[in-house]
Write a protein that holds these residues in place. Sequence first.
Motif, PDB file in Angstrom:
ATOM      1  N   UNK A 141       0.885  -1.326   0.134  1.00  0.00           N
ATOM      2  CA  UNK A 141      -0.220   0.086  -0.094  1.00  0.00           C
ATOM      3  C   UNK A 141       0.845   1.336   0.180  1.00  0.00           C
ATOM      4  N   UNK A 142       1.973   1.041   0.439  1.00  0.00           N
ATOM      5  CA  UNK A 142       2.940   2.508   0.713  1.00  0.00           C
ATOM      6  C   UNK A 142       3.612   2.710  -0.606  1.00  0.00           C
ATOM      7  N   UNK A 143       3.671   1.604  -1.535  1.00  0.00           N
ATOM      8  CA  UNK A 143       4.690   1.789  -2.762  1.00  0.00           C
ATOM      9  C   UNK A 143       3.771   1.597  -3.744  1.00  0.00           C
ATOM     10  N   UNK A 144       2.531   1.371  -3.764  1.00  0.00           N
ATOM     11  CA  UNK A 144       1.690   0.815  -5.068  1.00  0.00           C
ATOM     12  C   UNK A 144       1.562   2.020  -5.934  1.00  0.00           C
ATOM     13  N   UNK A 145       1.326   3.135  -5.684  1.00  0.00           N
ATOM     14  CA  UNK A 145       0.974   4.201  -6.497  1.00  0.00           C
ATOM     15  C   UNK A 145       2.380   4.354  -7.263  1.00  0.00           C
ATOM     16  N   UNK A 146       3.497   4.789  -6.436  1.00  0.00           N
ATOM     17  CA  UNK A 146       4.883   4.872  -7.046  1.00  0.00           C
ATOM     18  C   UNK A 146       5.244   3.684  -8.203  1.00  0.00           C
ATOM     19  N   UNK A 147       4.845   2.731  -7.649  1.00  0.00           N
ATOM     20  CA  UNK A 147       5.412   1.564  -8.798  1.00  0.00           C
ATOM     21  C   UNK A 147       4.518   1.532  -9.838  1.00  0.00           C
ATOM     22  N   UNK A 148       3.244   1.597  -9.612  1.00  0.00           N
ATOM     23  CA  UNK A 148       2.446   1.866 -10.993  1.00  0.00           C
ATOM     24  C   UNK A 148       3.029   2.840 -11.873  1.00  0.00           C
TER      25      UNK A 148
END
Length: 228
Positions: free
Chosen positions: A91-98
């Motif tokens: 959840x902490x990384x999902x947006x950046x990794x996307x």
Amino acid sequence: MGRLIRVKLPRDRARPLDLCSASWLAVPTEDHQSIAQALGLHEIRPATFALGYDIVAHDTMDCAEYGRVYVTPAVDGWTLVLGPWCSPVDPERAADVLAVVTSLSRRYGRAQAYFFGEQGGGSGWLVAEGGAVLRRRSATERTCDADLAMGSPLPEELTAGLEEGLTAKDSEDDWESFATYLAPVLAGRLGVSPFDLEPGTPVRGAGFTALTPYAREHGRPATGAYAI
């Protein structure tokens, strides 16, 4: 240690990832310099497979360390980037990794990100082509799984299930349970899985560790004693 690593690198051979929990990016290129640039990596240091895996294990245990990654040599035409920073379903990384995977796919044609937790941790995958997300799936039995879902099941997902003996008549729970183990299998079908590497896997170049953009904002990761 640096001198010893340089001595070992010419004879370094691929080996399977032997961690019970791992996150990684997969990009179909052998251009490590452009990968480092595209990801904003810095403080690059040569590393053998043994050292890279040991550092990833250290950064994965207990709590995720987002400040460092291990970048493999080109393995069978692909470059793998390993570390908790790469998880597409954290959840902490999902947006950046996307955003990262979408950008990489625009540059290299394809790009993928995976998470796998062997001991009940579940699976996650993100697959993009030409700047468009084809699929993101979180199968970790967390409440956020549904919120992270994007796209329709890939043909490779369905084929893997059928080969495992699942059918359209099986319950959704059966398919969900199967999905929690799917990330390494899907990675191998779509490109290269770090769990499938072996000494005979074609390797070009040398691997390295590097700090991520996260480390610039949050400080350097803790270090320890590692295998070489």
